[in-house]
Design a protein around this motif. Sequence first.
Motif, PDB file in Angstrom:
ATOM      1  N   LEU A   1       0.827  -1.217   0.000  1.00 58.73           N
ATOM      2  CA  LEU A   1       0.000   0.000   0.000  1.00 58.73           C
ATOM      3  C   LEU A   1       0.853   1.256   0.000  1.00 58.73           C
ATOM      4  O   LEU A   1       0.612   2.189  -0.774  1.00 58.73           O
ATOM      5  N   LEU A   2       1.859   1.298   0.847  1.00 57.80           N
ATOM      6  CA  LEU A   2       2.648   2.522   1.005  1.00 57.80           C
ATOM      7  C   LEU A   2       3.404   2.889  -0.270  1.00 57.80           C
ATOM      8  O   LEU A   2       3.465   4.067  -0.638  1.00 57.80           O
TER       9      LEU A   2
ATOM     10  N   GLN B   1       3.094   8.373  -6.077  1.00 54.20           N
ATOM     11  CA  GLN B   1       2.372   9.483  -6.696  1.00 54.20           C
ATOM     12  C   GLN B   1       3.249  10.729  -6.760  1.00 54.20           C
ATOM     13  O   GLN B   1       3.076  11.574  -7.647  1.00 54.20           O
ATOM     14  N   ASP B   2       4.211  10.832  -5.829  1.00 55.23           N
ATOM     15  CA  ASP B   2       5.062  12.027  -5.753  1.00 55.23           C
ATOM     16  C   ASP B   2       6.553  11.730  -5.834  1.00 55.23           C
ATOM     17  O   ASP B   2       7.342  12.631  -6.127  1.00 55.23           O
ATOM     18  N   TYR B   3       6.944  10.489  -5.555  1.00 53.41           N
ATOM     19  CA  TYR B   3       8.363  10.175  -5.458  1.00 53.41           C
ATOM     20  C   TYR B   3       8.722   8.952  -6.294  1.00 53.41           C
ATOM     21  O   TYR B   3       7.871   8.142  -6.637  1.00 53.41           O
ATOM     22  N   ARG B   4       9.997   8.847  -6.583  1.00 55.71           N
ATOM     23  CA  ARG B   4      10.569   7.625  -7.144  1.00 55.71           C
ATOM     24  C   ARG B   4      10.834   6.708  -5.943  1.00 55.71           C
ATOM     25  O   ARG B   4      11.580   7.065  -5.025  1.00 55.71           O
TER      26      ARG B   4
ATOM     27  N   LEU C   1      -5.612   2.061  -3.771  1.00 50.88           N
ATOM     28  CA  LEU C   1      -4.171   2.027  -3.979  1.00 50.88           C
ATOM     29  C   LEU C   1      -3.550   0.709  -3.529  1.00 50.88           C
ATOM     30  O   LEU C   1      -2.431   0.386  -3.930  1.00 50.88           O
ATOM     31  N   MET C   2      -4.247  -0.017  -2.698  1.00 49.33           N
ATOM     32  CA  MET C   2      -3.698  -1.262  -2.176  1.00 49.33           C
ATOM     33  C   MET C   2      -3.481  -2.266  -3.300  1.00 49.33           C
ATOM     34  O   MET C   2      -4.407  -2.650  -4.011  1.00 49.33           O
ATOM     35  N   ASP C   3      -2.235  -2.688  -3.478  1.00 51.22           N
ATOM     36  CA  ASP C   3      -1.868  -3.602  -4.563  1.00 51.22           C
ATOM     37  C   ASP C   3      -1.931  -5.035  -4.041  1.00 51.22           C
ATOM     38  O   ASP C   3      -0.922  -5.612  -3.625  1.00 51.22           O
TER      39      ASP C   3
END
Length: 606
Positions: free
Chosen positions: A343-344, A350-353, A488-490
């Motif tokens: 999840l994290l 969304q904002d970071y690599r 968003l949870m994969d």
Amino acid sequence: MNNSLLHNLTILAIVFFIVACQSDNTIIDDSAEQPSVTSPVNSSLKRIDLNNRYYHIASPANFNNDKAYKLLLVFHGSGGSGIGMSGVAQFEQLSQDYLVVYAKSQEVEWNEGCDCNIAHRKGIDDLAYVEQVISDIKNNYRILDGEIYGVGFSQGALFSQNLLCNKSSLFKALAAVAAPMSKPLSQTCQITTPTNYLAIHGTADSVLPFQGLQHSNWALISSPAAIELIASLNQLHSPATQTQLSDDVTVNLYKSDSVINQLVAIDGGRHTWNYSSFNTSQYILDFFQQVSDFQLPQHASLIQTSNGLRQIRTMGSENTGPAVVLLSGFNKNFHSDSAWYALLQPLLAQDYRVHVIDSAGLGFSPYNPNGSYQLLADDLYQILVSLNEREISLVAFASSNITAQLFQAKYADDANIKINNMVWIDPDILLPHSIAFYKGYPVDWYEKYIVDLQPHIEDHYFTERSTQKIADETKEVQAMVPTEFSQLMDWDYYHAMVKRRLTIAGQKARAMNIAKYPSDLDAVADIKINNSIPITVIDSDFEQAQIDSADENIDVMIRWQQEGTTWSKEIATKTNGQYIPLNQAKHLVVFEHPEVIKSAIDHYMQ
């Protein structure tokens, strides 16, 4: 005119006729050096000279020389070329997992094993050429063990069957497109190593007919007869099952627990690579993925370090600025793989690599008996250098702050890496009382009996128990994920990682990590905190639930809880970080409060 020359000219003439007369399908013009499609050839395509021959190799976008790849060899049709095949198949543009070799026959055709063409008459050893190509690739690139594949079109498909019959031990799977099987080869074929095989053939193929061809020199058996024979030689003796993928696509499947053979029949399909209702290249890649021993999840890859291959999963590659690196640690059942970041990581991406790394034996990282938090610190450095990451935010969940602490002690002054900040989530308390508590049962039991445990693990003694624990963990996680982050949870990634825990290698790695945990704690016990790197500590009160349910050692646990709070606050204060307490929170903060972790990272990264 001899029979072999007549064979060559007949095939070429019919192919030219089809190219001229048919416009609704992509047809390979086997006589042309350039592809007969409008798609550009991959600019990464490189010619490699090998002895008195050559081949072309194509690498995927974002090629990394330290990444381990699967190898796919592609064989063109009669009169064709590797360059022509690359423009049609385009495998390297559809998958990041393969190095793709577009091979080139020495004569107009491959020596397909029928003893009936010019390549055979001239004594061309194409089987040896393939072995030389594979050896050459392995000498210059990192190829996953056992992950070599091959596919041919038209007369190249007949050659791929020759490889199946005579070099099956080299390949994980082979595929043939637009060809049945040479009758002479069918009479001599011996498959020494059962091998996955896929045939794709149009029923209206007039060049190499689906129903075979009677001829005194180059007869063909039908595609249905070929798949039945190959399945039998692969020791697949159960009857085929038939599935209708669409109105005009039928799959005949032969299958065991270890081998899959199938024929995909395209109703009305002619002598072509792609069909209006069927994407051949993608189907082949999906088939190869199905039979692979490395069915890596999306975004995952394997990077070579001096200690072996390590799984890394990268998301948010389009984002600029410092990267976020996620390290996993133990939960109550001592699972410590990257499932905890299912999840994290998507949230942060969304904002970071964002890179998440699995240590030895976890996820798809191969088992290493020396796997430990200490080993991961050195692996982490090599991986970051390989990825060309110069500035990072290091996030450590639970006991992985051991790796974070060892990493900063060894590499904080390294010119190649800048640690922007660290976020420790429920870290191990690196003080004498807490360290002694961590070393108690069951850790001391694993440390004492680790050698004796290995054969029991290999005999699946713990598999049923582990399965139940994992099922219970999954229910906990499902209940934790906040509604606002559920999209968003994969879950696919989570389940892929959880499945790896139940493999023998996964179970051995878990046991070894527990047994080496005391030495990891000793290695970090006397290392001072680097006050120049801000450390944010996110501190849940999960200990209280353990205290409330304990029947003994309650005083020891209360002291552990109290000194943990004090120590965490001191670290945050001395390093100019943040101390973030979470009341009535569970240990798996990564699922229950991902927004808190992201906010902590944002605080310093912005």
